[in-house]
Write a protein that holds these residues in place. Sequence first.
Motif, short mmCIF file in Angstrom:
data_model
loop_
_atom_site.label_atom_id
_atom_site.label_comp_id
_atom_site.label_asym_id
_atom_site.label_seq_id
_atom_site.Cartn_x
_atom_site.Cartn_y
_atom_site.Cartn_z
N ASN A 1 0.81 -1.21 0.00
CA ASN A 1 0.00 0.00 0.00
C ASN A 1 0.85 1.27 0.00
O ASN A 1 0.35 2.36 0.28
CB ASN A 1 -0.96 0.01 1.20
N GLU A 2 2.14 1.11 -0.31
CA GLU A 2 3.03 2.25 -0.48
C GLU A 2 3.62 2.21 -1.88
O GLU A 2 3.71 1.15 -2.50
CB GLU A 2 4.15 2.24 0.57
N ARG A 3 4.06 3.38 -2.36
CA ARG A 3 4.64 3.44 -3.70
C ARG A 3 5.94 2.64 -3.75
O ARG A 3 6.72 2.65 -2.81
CB ARG A 3 4.90 4.89 -4.11
N LEU A 4 6.16 1.98 -4.87
CA LEU A 4 7.40 1.22 -5.04
C LEU A 4 8.51 2.10 -5.59
O LEU A 4 9.69 1.88 -5.31
CB LEU A 4 7.15 0.03 -5.98
N VAL A 5 8.15 3.08 -6.40
CA VAL A 5 9.11 4.07 -6.88
C VAL A 5 8.46 5.44 -6.73
O VAL A 5 7.25 5.59 -6.78
CB VAL A 5 9.53 3.83 -8.36
N ALA A 6 9.31 6.44 -6.55
CA ALA A 6 8.81 7.74 -6.11
C ALA A 6 7.94 8.45 -7.13
O ALA A 6 7.03 9.17 -6.76
CB ALA A 6 10.00 8.64 -5.75
N ASP A 7 8.19 8.26 -8.41
CA ASP A 7 7.46 9.04 -9.40
C ASP A 7 6.24 8.32 -9.94
O ASP A 7 5.66 8.73 -10.94
CB ASP A 7 8.39 9.44 -10.55
N GLU A 8 5.84 7.24 -9.31
CA GLU A 8 4.70 6.47 -9.80
C GLU A 8 3.61 6.39 -8.74
O GLU A 8 3.80 6.78 -7.58
CB GLU A 8 5.14 5.05 -10.20
N ASP A 9 2.46 5.89 -9.14
CA ASP A 9 1.35 5.75 -8.21
C ASP A 9 1.50 4.48 -7.38
O ASP A 9 2.50 3.77 -7.48
CB ASP A 9 0.04 5.75 -9.00
N PHE A 10 0.50 4.17 -6.61
CA PHE A 10 0.57 3.02 -5.73
C PHE A 10 0.36 1.72 -6.52
O PHE A 10 -0.20 1.72 -7.62
CB PHE A 10 -0.49 3.16 -4.63
N PRO A 11 0.79 0.59 -5.98
CA PRO A 11 0.69 -0.68 -6.72
C PRO A 11 -0.70 -0.99 -7.25
O PRO A 11 -0.84 -1.52 -8.35
CB PRO A 11 1.15 -1.71 -5.69
N ILE A 12 -1.76 -0.62 -6.49
CA ILE A 12 -3.10 -0.98 -6.93
C ILE A 12 -3.50 -0.27 -8.22
O ILE A 12 -4.33 -0.76 -8.99
CB ILE A 12 -4.14 -0.67 -5.81
N GLN A 13 -2.89 0.90 -8.49
CA GLN A 13 -3.18 1.58 -9.76
C GLN A 13 -2.32 1.03 -10.91
O GLN A 13 -2.73 1.08 -12.07
CB GLN A 13 -2.92 3.09 -9.65
N GLN A 14 -1.15 0.48 -10.60
CA GLN A 14 -0.18 0.11 -11.62
C GLN A 14 -0.20 -1.37 -12.01
O GLN A 14 0.26 -1.73 -13.09
CB GLN A 14 1.23 0.48 -11.14
N VAL A 15 -0.72 -2.21 -11.15
CA VAL A 15 -0.60 -3.65 -11.38
C VAL A 15 -1.34 -4.08 -12.65
O VAL A 15 -2.40 -3.56 -12.99
CB VAL A 15 -1.14 -4.43 -10.16
N ALA A 16 -0.72 -5.03 -13.37
CA ALA A 16 -1.37 -5.60 -14.55
C ALA A 16 -2.67 -6.29 -14.13
O ALA A 16 -2.78 -6.82 -13.02
CB ALA A 16 -0.43 -6.60 -15.22
N GLU A 17 -3.64 -6.27 -15.02
CA GLU A 17 -4.96 -6.78 -14.65
C GLU A 17 -4.92 -8.23 -14.18
O GLU A 17 -5.60 -8.60 -13.20
CB GLU A 17 -5.92 -6.65 -15.84
N ASN A 18 -4.10 -9.07 -14.80
CA ASN A 18 -4.12 -10.49 -14.44
C ASN A 18 -3.51 -10.75 -13.05
O ASN A 18 -3.66 -11.84 -12.50
CB ASN A 18 -3.38 -11.32 -15.49
N ALA A 19 -2.84 -9.72 -12.45
CA ALA A 19 -2.28 -9.88 -11.11
C ALA A 19 -3.04 -9.06 -10.07
O ALA A 19 -2.67 -9.03 -8.90
CB ALA A 19 -0.81 -9.46 -11.11
N TYR A 20 -4.13 -8.42 -10.48
CA TYR A 20 -4.89 -7.53 -9.59
C TYR A 20 -5.44 -8.30 -8.39
O TYR A 20 -5.26 -7.90 -7.24
CB TYR A 20 -6.02 -6.87 -10.38
N ASP A 21 -6.12 -9.41 -8.64
CA ASP A 21 -6.74 -10.17 -7.54
C ASP A 21 -5.68 -10.70 -6.59
O ASP A 21 -5.89 -10.73 -5.37
CB ASP A 21 -7.58 -11.32 -8.10
#
Length: 539
Positions: free
Chosen positions: A322-342
């Motif tokens: 629930n924290e950003r993995l890199v500073a200039d990007e959004d949180f994992p839940i916004q960035q994750v590929a659809e097939n890994a969302y669940d």
Amino acid sequence: MKKLLAVSGVALLLAGCGSSYDWDEVTTSSGSKGQPTATYVDKKTKEPISGTITWKEGDTLISEFKVKSGKVQGDWVTHNADGSVAIEAQLDEGELTGTTVVYCPGPDKKPQQKIVIDGKEKSQSQYDCATGLQTALEVEIHTPAKENHGHDLARSAWRIVDGKQVPAALASYAKDGSGKLDGVQETYYPTGQVEQRHLYKNGQLDGVSEEYVLLTDGTYRLRQTSLYKDGKRDGDTTRYFAFGNWPEKIVERRESYKDGEDLGQSISFENLDVHVNARMNDIPPANYKIHSALIGRDSYGGFKADVESLKYLLTESKVDVNERLVADEDFPIQQVAENAYDMLVGLGADPLKVSLAGNTRLMMCIKQSYRNCSDEHFSQLMALANAKTANLYGNTPLHQVCKTTRFLKERPAVVQALIGSQDVNAVNYAGQTALHYCIVQKDKTTANALIQAGADLDKADLAGVTPMQLVFLRDPRPNSQKQLSWDEERVRFVGQWLSKSKFSFETPFAGFDKSLKQLMIEAGDAPSAMLVDSLSPKS
């Protein structure tokens, strides 16, 4: 001249105790002559004197006062040349005590300055001679025979505007007499409205600082807030829009600080969207690999992640999902590929978490249409509690749909589903609905769907422009200079909806004193004006 009362030996021992002195027989060893706190001495011997001093200017009695060992003792009263009272004071061994009043010129005895000494406190007030209203107040710790600098307890100031007293400044100081600011400090505009407000503790900024702006048209609003702790910025510094048609307290820029250090993370609103800056060195570089695995690889039909490998990396690295993995990007839940969302949600990622710009996962799927989130995934996201959440600019998912031309063309089924599930008349911070955006794109299909769902064709934004009028503006942004442009396509585009709107080619256009038809005629564009006539409802 000096008059000795006796010449006996005893009288000689008491010489001066009952003496009288003319003004030209005395001078001072400290302070200015004519001031009550000066030390008066014999002009010839330079020795401190005791007795009564008579001060005359020609035949006019200015003052008559008593001194003891050179120090004024008792009442001090001075007069102006016309006989009116200039100053009244009481002194004890050359020190002011009780109440001292300096009067305005004239016979009315209106105070110009008042000094009140009450125990350890000394207050000084200034007044406006024309109105009699107070213009300043200083309260300080009274230390006889010593400079009081640095011993302030409170300060206030006022302006006199149109015969009325309005605040000008306010400051509070520590009660221990250290002279350090402690409490509220304010400055004011000439209207009496606060310009700046700061909170101090023990001489340092501590708490919320506020800055306000007063525009020439009388508009008054909050411009900036900053959080301080122990004299250092600590928390968000937020700057608000103050100009144009923005409503009050709409964020223009937000910066974050910790213990006085700029964290390098800022959010600003540019061109009807949100721009986020963040420093690259805030996150350990090793997380870039995990971030890449999270996004997945671009493949036919969208991005795909290696779910098992990604799960292993996230688990073993013990990163906070629930924290950003890199500073200039959004949180994992916004960035994750659809097939890994669940899988990510299963590891504890919050599906309702929004990005730094306030975007949900649903909005990111719309904005990043190249990711090709599936119709099923959109249905999953539209069922979440944050499906109607607006971002920091106030844009809803439906606003974002109408801003994304590619999405409008390629995902009609999802667009229709969003129209059915969203508030079609929700407005962003510019006062614009989704229809404002879609109509600028000249997307007839989506615009028609929005109108059929109840979108208001006459909803004016903060600049007073409706969706129908927006079609003819060269620059659709709310605070841009209004310039009109038209052609046959746009005229016909608007003409088809005239029956559903109050818009008319014959009435003055927002921001102009002439109708669109009249402007066409003045531009010599007869074909456009004639087309308008053919499309306008017949009375």
